[in-house]
Each structure stands twice: as structure tokens, then as C-alpha cells.
Scaffold this active site. Structure first.
Site, PDB file in Angstrom:
ATOM      1  N   ASP A  33       0.818  -1.220   0.000  1.00 39.09           N
ATOM      2  CA  ASP A  33       0.000   0.000   0.000  1.00 39.09           C
ATOM      3  C   ASP A  33       0.854   1.274   0.000  1.00 39.09           C
ATOM      4  O   ASP A  33       1.970   1.275   0.508  1.00 39.09           O
ATOM      5  CB  ASP A  33      -0.913  -0.013   1.237  1.00 39.09           C
ATOM      6  N   HIS A  50       2.227   3.119  -9.045  1.00 43.58           N
ATOM      7  CA  HIS A  50       2.010   1.670  -9.216  1.00 43.58           C
ATOM      8  C   HIS A  50       3.200   1.029  -9.935  1.00 43.58           C
ATOM      9  O   HIS A  50       3.605  -0.083  -9.604  1.00 43.58           O
ATOM     10  CB  HIS A  50       0.708   1.402  -9.972  1.00 43.58           C
ATOM     11  N   ASN A  81     -10.967  -2.674  -5.264  1.00 42.58           N
ATOM     12  CA  ASN A  81     -10.182  -1.706  -6.044  1.00 42.58           C
ATOM     13  C   ASN A  81     -10.807  -1.380  -7.408  1.00 42.58           C
ATOM     14  O   ASN A  81     -10.371  -0.444  -8.089  1.00 42.58           O
ATOM     15  CB  ASN A  81      -8.724  -2.167  -6.213  1.00 42.58           C
ATOM     16  N   TRP A  82     -11.844  -2.129  -7.824  1.00 41.36           N
ATOM     17  CA  TRP A  82     -12.563  -1.804  -9.073  1.00 41.36           C
ATOM     18  C   TRP A  82     -13.260  -0.457  -8.962  1.00 41.36           C
ATOM     19  O   TRP A  82     -13.681   0.112  -9.975  1.00 41.36           O
ATOM     20  CB  TRP A  82     -13.597  -2.884  -9.413  1.00 41.36           C
ATOM     21  N   SER A 205      -8.029  -4.354   5.367  1.00 38.02           N
ATOM     22  CA  SER A 205      -8.661  -4.103   4.064  1.00 38.02           C
ATOM     23  C   SER A 205      -9.021  -5.398   3.326  1.00 38.02           C
ATOM     24  O   SER A 205      -8.737  -5.560   2.135  1.00 38.02           O
ATOM     25  CB  SER A 205      -7.756  -3.222   3.194  1.00 38.02           C
TER      26      SER A 205
HETATM   27  C1  IPE Z   1      -5.455  -2.578   0.064  1.00 34.26           C
HETATM   28  O1  IPE Z   1      -5.148  -1.256  -0.145  1.00 34.26           O
HETATM   29  C2  IPE Z   1      -5.430  -3.330  -1.230  1.00 34.26           C
HETATM   30  C3  IPE Z   1      -4.130  -3.469  -1.864  1.00 34.26           C
HETATM   31  C4  IPE Z   1      -2.986  -3.041  -1.388  1.00 34.26           C
HETATM   32  C5  IPE Z   1      -4.136  -4.160  -3.107  1.00 34.26           C
HETATM   33  P1  IPE Z   1      -6.282  -0.145  -0.346  1.00 34.26           P
HETATM   34  O2  IPE Z   1      -5.565   1.124  -0.565  1.00 34.26           O
HETATM   35  O3  IPE Z   1      -7.236  -0.569  -1.379  1.00 34.26           O
HETATM   36  O4  IPE Z   1      -7.006  -0.170   1.059  1.00 34.26           O
HETATM   37  P2  IPE Z   1      -7.863   0.935   1.808  1.00 34.26           P
HETATM   38  O5  IPE Z   1      -8.892   1.445   0.838  1.00 34.26           O
HETATM   39  O6  IPE Z   1      -6.916   2.019   2.213  1.00 34.26           O
HETATM   40  O7  IPE Z   1      -8.443   0.245   2.986  1.00 34.26           O
HETATM   41  C1  IPE Z   2      -1.675   0.201  -3.281  1.00 40.39           C
HETATM   42  O1  IPE Z   2      -1.441   1.561  -3.342  1.00 40.39           O
HETATM   43  C2  IPE Z   2      -1.990  -0.415  -4.621  1.00 40.39           C
HETATM   44  C3  IPE Z   2      -3.388  -0.786  -4.813  1.00 40.39           C
HETATM   45  C4  IPE Z   2      -4.308  -0.737  -3.898  1.00 40.39           C
HETATM   46  C5  IPE Z   2      -3.766  -1.256  -6.108  1.00 40.39           C
HETATM   47  P1  IPE Z   2      -2.619   2.622  -3.359  1.00 40.39           P
HETATM   48  O2  IPE Z   2      -2.965   2.887  -4.782  1.00 40.39           O
HETATM   49  O3  IPE Z   2      -3.736   2.190  -2.510  1.00 40.39           O
HETATM   50  O4  IPE Z   2      -1.873   3.874  -2.754  1.00 40.39           O
HETATM   51  P2  IPE Z   2      -2.512   4.924  -1.742  1.00 40.39           P
HETATM   52  O5  IPE Z   2      -2.996   4.154  -0.563  1.00 40.39           O
HETATM   53  O6  IPE Z   2      -3.601   5.624  -2.471  1.00 40.39           O
HETATM   54  O7  IPE Z   2      -1.361   5.811  -1.401  1.00 40.39           O
HETATM   55 MG    MG Z   3      -4.113   2.435  -0.527  1.00 39.82          MG
END
Ligand code: IPE
Ligand code: IPE
Ligand code: MG
Length: 249
Positions: A33, A50, A81-82, A205
Site C-alpha cells: 500500500d 504503481h 479496487n474496481w 482491508s
Molecule cells: C489494500 O489497499 C489493497 C491493496 C494493497 C491491493 P487499499 O488502498 O485498497 O485499502 P484501503 O482502501 O486504504 O483500505
Molecule cells: C496500493 O497503493 C496499490 C493498490 C491498492 C492497487 P494505493 O494505490 O492504494 O496507494 P494509496 O494508498 O492511495 O497511497
Molecule cells: Mg491504498
């Protein structure tokens, strides 16, 4: 105690505790994350975060392989994440595609075999085909197993297990913990001893809800693209200093 600094990995820090190579977790799971915040801090688009996060995964997987970790499970894309903009989702899927294409060529040489955990029916036919190829090439391979959680949700996984067992339940069979475990994506994989979440968030999460029953948790403020071998080493040392009681005394 046979304590040594892992060769080729995190730098030895003078006076700092070092890794006990006789007590490396068999299975480490990471919630990757903080990619978006990393990019924002640099005035870059989230997609650049990413891409940087994917590089970090490559580095950390190699480090785990060197340490002798048997399973490294990473959360790469959740069932939630969708909800993100289509452009961001597309960029993540493209990075997955690139990684799988690369893995097909390098996997055997690097000794890291790939498995995908999650609902792959929700992914594009192109990615599904790459997953099939990668997993076919992984058959019979030794070395570290990298489990990539894609379109993965812990609740979704448990609901699938319940549905898979429903016939047996109807027939009067009593469900056991083992039967549930055997109907999860992680079938045959030991539960993670250690779950790491970078980026300062203190939640799961929807990650490995069943498997985390007795996992040790380690949180780090560093954003995933900045996560280094040294951060990993610190997490493992913290784990090695925990007392795991499993309900006993
Ligand atoms: C958890 O991160 C999912 C992944 C790292 C793939 P998110 O960024 O989606 O989680 P929340 O929304 O902060 O809980
Ligand atoms: C984790 O990084 C990757 C995915 C959840 C796909 P984030 O994209 O959630 O990064 P933040 O949490 O917004 O910084
Ligand atoms: Mg995140």
C-alpha cells in the site's frame, strides 16, 4: 543462536540486532500500500506510483528468495479496487500483464514461482491466458512461491468456500476448519506467520481474513515504493522478537 546478517540483502547496521537465519518465517504476506501517495508527493500521476510499486515487489521477492522464505503473498488488487477510475485500473492490469510476461521468461532462472490468488474470472482473457501459462511453467518448480492476490477479497474467498461446501452441508456432513481451509485460494499453503502493511494504515482491508488468525502484524510508515530490504529485515527481526502463544501460556 545462529545469528547472521542475510547475505546480499539488507545492509548490516552497526550495533543493530541482526536476522536469525534459523527463524525465518515460512510464509510472509504484504499489503503493498501507498503507491498513490508516493506518486502524489512527487507530483506524478498515481500510475507512476504503481509502476514504482511493481519494481519494489520484484526487489522484495528476490530478497525473500535469498532469505529462504517459502511463500511470499502480496496484495496487489482487491475486489474493492474496481471502484477506482478505469484509467488507474487499466494501468494496474497492464503492469500485471508486463510482470507475467517477464515471469514467463525469468521465473526458472530466478527460482520464484508464481501463483495467482483471487477471482481470475473477473480478469481479461489475455491476462487469464498469461496466468495459465505462468502457472503451467511453475509446475514442479522449486524455490520461493510468490502468491499475487489479484481481484482478491477475504470475504469473497470465504463465501466461495461456503458455497463450495454447501452440497456436503446439505448431505448432513459437519464442516471442519480443515475443510474450510481446503476450499480457500490458499489451499495447501501454510498460514502466514507475518503480515506486513506499509504506508501507515492500520487495517487489513479484506486481506487473508481466515488465514490471519494467528499471524503477527507489522506496520511501517514507509510507502510501498520506498520499502527496502532493510525495512523487510526490520520486520522479520521484530517478528523474531515476538512471543507467539497461540492461546497457551
Ligand atoms: C489494500 O489497499 C489493497 C491493496 C494493497 C491491493 P487499499 O488502498 O485498497 O485499502 P484501503 O482502501 O486504504 O483500505
Ligand atoms: C496500493 O497503493 C496499490 C493498490 C491498492 C492497487 P494505493 O494505490 O492504494 O496507494 P494509496 O494508498 O492511495 O497511497
Ligand atoms: Mg491504498
Amino acid at each position: 543462536m545462529n545469528s547472521t546478517n542475510a547475505k546480499g540483502g539488507g545492509a548490516a547496521r552497526k550495533g543493530a540486532p541482526s536476522l536469525d537465519m534459523t527463524n525465518i518465517p515460512r510464509h510472509i504476506a504484504i499489503i503493498m500500500d501507498g503507491n498513490g501517495r508516493w506518486a502524489k508527493k512527487r507530483g506524478l500521476p498515481r500510475t507512476a506510483g504503481h509502476a514504482a510499486g511493481a519494481e519494489t515487489f520484484r526487489k522484495i521477492a528476490k530478497y525473500c528468495k535469498r532469505l529462504g522464505v517459502e511463500y511470499l503473498t502480496v496484495y496487489a488488487f482487491s475486489t474493492e479496487n474496481w471502484k477506482r477510475p478505469a484509467e488507474e485500473v487499466g494501468a494496474i492490469m497492464k503492469l500485471l500483464e508486463d510482470y507475467l510476461n517477464e515471469a514467463i521468461v525469468k521465473m526458472r532462472k530466478e527460482g520464484i514461482r508464481i501463483k495467482i490468488l483471487g477471482d481470475i474470472q473477473g480478469l481479461s482473457p489475455k491476462i487469464r491466458e498469461l496466468i495459465r501459462k505462468t502457472e503451467e511453467l511453475s509446475q514442479g518448480m522449486e524455490g520461493c512461491q510468490a502468491n499475487l492476490c489479484i481481484n482478491y477479497g477475504g470475504r469473497d474467498e470465504i463465501v466461495r468456500a461456503i458455497n463450495a461446501l454447501s452440497e456436503k452441508i446439505k448431505n448432513g456432513e459437519t464442516v471442519t476448519e480443515e475443510m474450510v481451509s481446503d476450499n480457500l485460494y490458499t489451499k495447501g499453503i501454510p498460514d502466514p506467520e507475518l503480515i506486513i502493511r506499509p504506508s501507515g494504515e492500520l487495517r487489513l482491508s479484506n486481506f487473508l481474513l481466515w488465514q490471519c488468525a494467528y499471524s503477527e502484524f507489522y506496520f511501517d510508515d514507509v510507502l510501498w515504493p520506498d520499502f527496502s530490504e532493510e525495512n523487510m529485515e526490520r520486520a522479520i527481526i521484530a517478528y523474531q522478537n515476538r512471543e507467539r502463544r497461540f492461546g497457551g501460556i
